[in-house]
Enzyme design. Structure first.
Site, PDB file in Angstrom:
ATOM      1  N   THR A  89       0.857  -1.179   0.000  1.00 23.61           N
ATOM      2  CA  THR A  89       0.000   0.000   0.000  1.00 23.61           C
ATOM      3  C   THR A  89       0.898   1.235   0.000  1.00 23.61           C
ATOM      4  O   THR A  89       1.684   1.424   0.925  1.00 23.61           O
ATOM      5  CB  THR A  89      -0.885   0.022   1.249  1.00 23.61           C
ATOM      6  OG1 THR A  89      -1.652  -1.172   1.275  1.00 23.61           O
ATOM      7  CG2 THR A  89      -1.816   1.207   1.217  1.00 23.61           C
ATOM      8  N   LEU A  90       0.788   2.026  -1.060  1.00 25.33           N
ATOM      9  CA  LEU A  90       1.606   3.240  -1.127  1.00 25.33           C
ATOM     10  C   LEU A  90       0.758   4.477  -0.877  1.00 25.33           C
ATOM     11  O   LEU A  90       1.195   5.421  -0.251  1.00 25.33           O
ATOM     12  CB  LEU A  90       2.285   3.347  -2.492  1.00 25.33           C
ATOM     13  CG  LEU A  90       3.254   2.225  -2.814  1.00 25.33           C
ATOM     14  CD1 LEU A  90       3.745   2.312  -4.243  1.00 25.33           C
ATOM     15  CD2 LEU A  90       4.445   2.265  -1.868  1.00 25.33           C
TER      16      LEU A  90
END
Lengths: 271, 245
Positions: B23-24
């Protein structure tokens, strides 16, 4: 029990539907020195008889603290008991870390029983040769469980395991109805009385027994020898007017002669 | 000389392909959750908006869910990660119930479990992009705590996530007191939510208020707050601050 052709490994059933290796493991428990446990609504007391191999050696540790709210007394192969205690401590500490809450003793006991069961169903393993009296608190109050090498577990108001435990059980059966509402000190007194029953006439002194207590507001701890001796002195000399105890009472008066020899010889290695 | 390139197992987080799996950034997000302790338990409020960047895209997202018998969880941040957390908790509660032994996980235990999950994900550089509020009552004990996406956790008498921390908590610090009645608690929460509605651009005027007490959880039907836009400051916002927009 006699040897037969179905007792070589744990994965062989006998025609009568018995697993002899498991039963032999339970024999090992019966041969170990006695351990007893009893509980009230708020406290549990564990006690055990400590027999040193010789006057030169210290006695084996048979009571282990597993967590602030759980302790265990063992009878049988103490090495197996030590290993299982380490497992129990691990489970408790992992649960505490994840949930910041003490592991309910009922769940620990089931995990222990499942672990023991595995050893009754693998050809390359052997059953644990130790019986465990697990004392602990959880949401629903004080509990005492007995875990068997077979993987069974039972909850008890009071119980005794190991050699000459039948004598202690007889005493406990007489008294157990009072335990639920007993005070903590009365519970310890009953534990000492029960231990005395297993000694069959030998004098009860703090060097031959270990007592541990856990209760609401009282984390699990082993009582120190001084306190135990004080309790023995307070309770025992004012003996009960019952048959077997009268005999023990007479032996107690002969104590000074015995004490000088055997009593002082045992090294005070109680941790 | 030709060396065989070493192959990573499919689910590893190392190597160039892995970045698409961490998850960025969050995509569909919920905004503030506000909660407080009151006389009988916990009150929690959250609107029903799911924003897609600056677009107020989804308007019926339930951001509060009951967990087991004793807890209530509210979340802001990435909605899909909230759904993942609900799956974790579902499994946790399932196994807890399967013991069938009279013991049950209370809000404190669930809160600490979530802290461990959030912190461990953060350590793997693959966070669950949420700020969580966990409240509940067990055996008469009220509990209210929060966990962030980096694993910061604490308990308090009133908590909030996101903008709620800046806009709602100062109000709560002034006006919260021990043993609020249900009506006072709701009034206080609505006051906070109204300020958030005026000032947080990702807030929508459709909210739910949840209550958890020893008896159980109730989550209200969605409703909206009355607003007033005729304040003179709204009419001429640049008056006191020349150059503002």
């Amino acid at each position: 029990m006699f040897r037969n052709q179905y007792d070589t490994d744990v994965t062989t059933w006998s025609p009568a539907g018995r697993l002899f290796q498991v039963e032999y493991a339970m024999e090992a428990v019966k041969q170990g020195s006695a351990a007893i446990g009893l509980r009230s609504k708020t406290h549990i007391v564990l006690g055990c008889v400590n027999k040193a191999n010789s006057e030169l050696s210290s006695h084996q540790k048979k009571i282990f603290k597993v967590d602030d709210h759980i302790g265990v007394a063992i009878a049988g192969l103490t090495a197996d008991g030590r290993v299982l205690s380490r497992y129990m401590r691990n489970e408790c500490i992992n649960y505490s870390f994840t949930y910041e809450s003490p592991l309910p003793v009922g769940r620990l006991v089931v995990q222990l029983a499942d672990k023991a069961q595995v050893c009754t169903q693998r050809s390359w393993k052997r059953p644990y040769g130790v019986g465990l009296l697990v004392a602990g608190l959880d949401e629903s109050g004080a509990h005492l469980y007995y875990n068997c090498p077979s993987g069974n577990y039972f909850e008890y108001q009071a119980f005794a395991i190991g050699s000459r435990s039948q004598a202690a059980k007889t005493y406990l059966e007489r008294k157990f109805e009072n335990f639920t509402d007993a005070s903590r000190d009365d519970l310890v007194k009953d534990a000492l009385m029960a231990i005395r029953e297993t000694l069959q006439g030998e004098t009860l002194k703090s060097s031959v027994c270990t007592i541990a207590v856990v209760g609401v507001g009282e984390p699990f701890h082993i009582l120190d020898q001084g306190t135990v001796q004080q309790m023995i002195d307070a309770f025992e000399i004012v003996g009960e007017q019952e048959g077997p105890d009268a005999a023990a009472g007479q032996e107690a008066s002969a104590e000074p002669e015995q004490g000088a020899g055997a009593g002082e010889g045992v090294a005070p290695m109680d941790i | 000389m030709n060396f065989m390139a070493s192959k990573q197992p499919e689910n590893s987080l190392l190597g160039p392909e892995a970045d698409s799996q961490r998850t960025l950034y969050p995509y569909v997000t919920g905004t503030s959750v506000v909660a407080l302790k009151y006389k009988d338990g916990i009150l929690m409020a959250a609107d029903m908006g799911g924003s897609y960047g600056s677009t107020l895209r989804y308007k019926s997202v339930e951001r509060m869910k009951s967990i087991g018998k004793h807890s209530l969880l509210g979340a802001s941040g990435e909605i899909s990660d909230f759904q993942e957390i609900l799956r974790y908790l579902d499994e946790l509660i399932l196994y807890d119930n399967m013991w069938d032994d009279g013991n049950s996980l209370g809000p404190k235990e669930v809160h600490n479990y979530l802290t461990r999950v959030m912190y461990n994900r953060r350590n793997k550089f693959n966070p669950l992009w949420n700020s969580l509020v966990l409240g509940g009552v067990k055996n008469g004990q009220k509990y209210l705590g929060t966990v962030s996406m980096i694993g910061v956790n604490f308990e308090d008498n009133h908590v909030a996530t996101g903008f709620g921390n800046h806009l709602a908590r100062p109000i709560l610090r002034q006006e919260w007191h021990e043993n609020l009645s249900y009506e006072d608690g709701v009034r206080l929460l609505e006051k906070c939510m109204r300020v958030l509605l005026y000032r947080d651009r990702s807030a929508i005027n459709k909210l739910q208020i949840a209550k958890i007490t020893e008896e159980g959880t109730t989550i209200s039907r969605p409703y909206s707050l009355k607003t007033y836009w005729e304040f003179s400051a709204f009419a001429n916002p640049a008056q006191g601050a020349v150059g503002t927009w």
